[in-house]
Design a protein around this motif. Structure first.
Motif, PDB file in Angstrom:
ATOM      1  N   VAL A 142       0.624   0.983   3.229  1.00  0.00           N
ATOM      2  CA  VAL A 142       0.438  -0.159   2.332  1.00  0.00           C
ATOM      3  C   VAL A 142       1.532  -1.170   2.663  1.00  0.00           C
ATOM      4  N   THR A 143       1.142  -2.327   3.138  1.00  0.00           N
ATOM      5  CA  THR A 143       2.119  -3.348   3.510  1.00  0.00           C
ATOM      6  C   THR A 143       2.516  -4.237   2.339  1.00  0.00           C
ATOM      7  N   LYS A 144       1.598  -4.364   1.386  1.00  0.00           N
ATOM      8  CA  LYS A 144       1.892  -5.214   0.228  1.00  0.00           C
ATOM      9  C   LYS A 144       0.919  -4.849  -0.886  1.00  0.00           C
ATOM     10  N   PRO A 145       1.436  -4.437  -2.046  1.00  0.00           N
ATOM     11  CA  PRO A 145       0.526  -4.216  -3.166  1.00  0.00           C
ATOM     12  C   PRO A 145      -0.046  -5.560  -3.620  1.00  0.00           C
ATOM     13  N   VAL A 146      -1.337  -5.617  -3.772  1.00  0.00           N
ATOM     14  CA  VAL A 146      -1.983  -6.864  -4.163  1.00  0.00           C
ATOM     15  C   VAL A 146      -2.403  -6.830  -5.635  1.00  0.00           C
ATOM     16  N   LYS A 147      -2.928  -5.692  -6.075  1.00  0.00           N
ATOM     17  CA  LYS A 147      -3.351  -5.597  -7.472  1.00  0.00           C
ATOM     18  C   LYS A 147      -3.322  -4.144  -7.912  1.00  0.00           C
TER      19      LYS A 147
END
Length: 161
Positions: A142-147
């Motif tokens: 996971v490079t960036k949690p979005v939601k």
């Protein structure tokens, strides 16, 4: 047996999903009720097992560098004992924060939180060596949690008024 829910119950549940520390008075206001009936409904929802727990979402990335990994797992065999053995191992592995059994091309989707990629690989090597039936796995960093949000109860539960 699930209790019959009306719009006030759904508002209480929906509000608590987003803010478990809300005051009783504010919860009553959000539910469109006075405090006493709101409190009675809340206790009924708890007793019915519709509220599993109260907790806080900790900002892990503010505490320490962490790596989140989503892992697709396919088991070698598909007997009841194979699923049970894998699921028992999942329950005792604290780095696995979520696990869903799925239909289709893979058997399980896991969510892991580890220190770094090396810790992820060490965990997967251990799980493979434990003989819990993993045939293959695919990991996605996971490079960036979005939601990350609770489900929208009002759109899922359409109570009659």
């Amino acid at each position: 047996m699930q209790p019959k829910l009306d719009r006030h119950d759904i508002r209480i549940l929906s509000t608590l999903q987003r803010d478990g520390r809300i005051t009783k008075a504010r919860l009553a206001e959000k539910a469109g009720l006075s405090p006493s009936p709101a409190w009675t409904r809340l206790r009924r929802l708890e007793q019915a097992g519709l509220i599993e727990s109260y907790g806080a979402r900790v900002a892990l990335r503010r505490l320490a560098p962490v790596t989140e990994v989503i892992v697709q797992v396919t088991l070698a065999n598909h007997r009841a004992d194979d699923f049970r053995r894998f699921e028992d191992a999942v329950q005792t592995t604290p780095q696995i924060t979520a696990c869903d059994a799925t239909g289709g091309g893979v058997d399980y989707i896991l969510r892991l939180v580890v220190r770094d990629v090396d810790a992820y690989q060490q965990l997967m090597d251990r799980l493979l060596g434990d003989g819990i039936g993993i045939e293959r796995y695919f990991g996605y960093i996971v490079t960036k949690p979005v939601k990350a949000a609770p489900p929208d109860l009002p759109s899922l539960l359409d109570p009659p008024d």
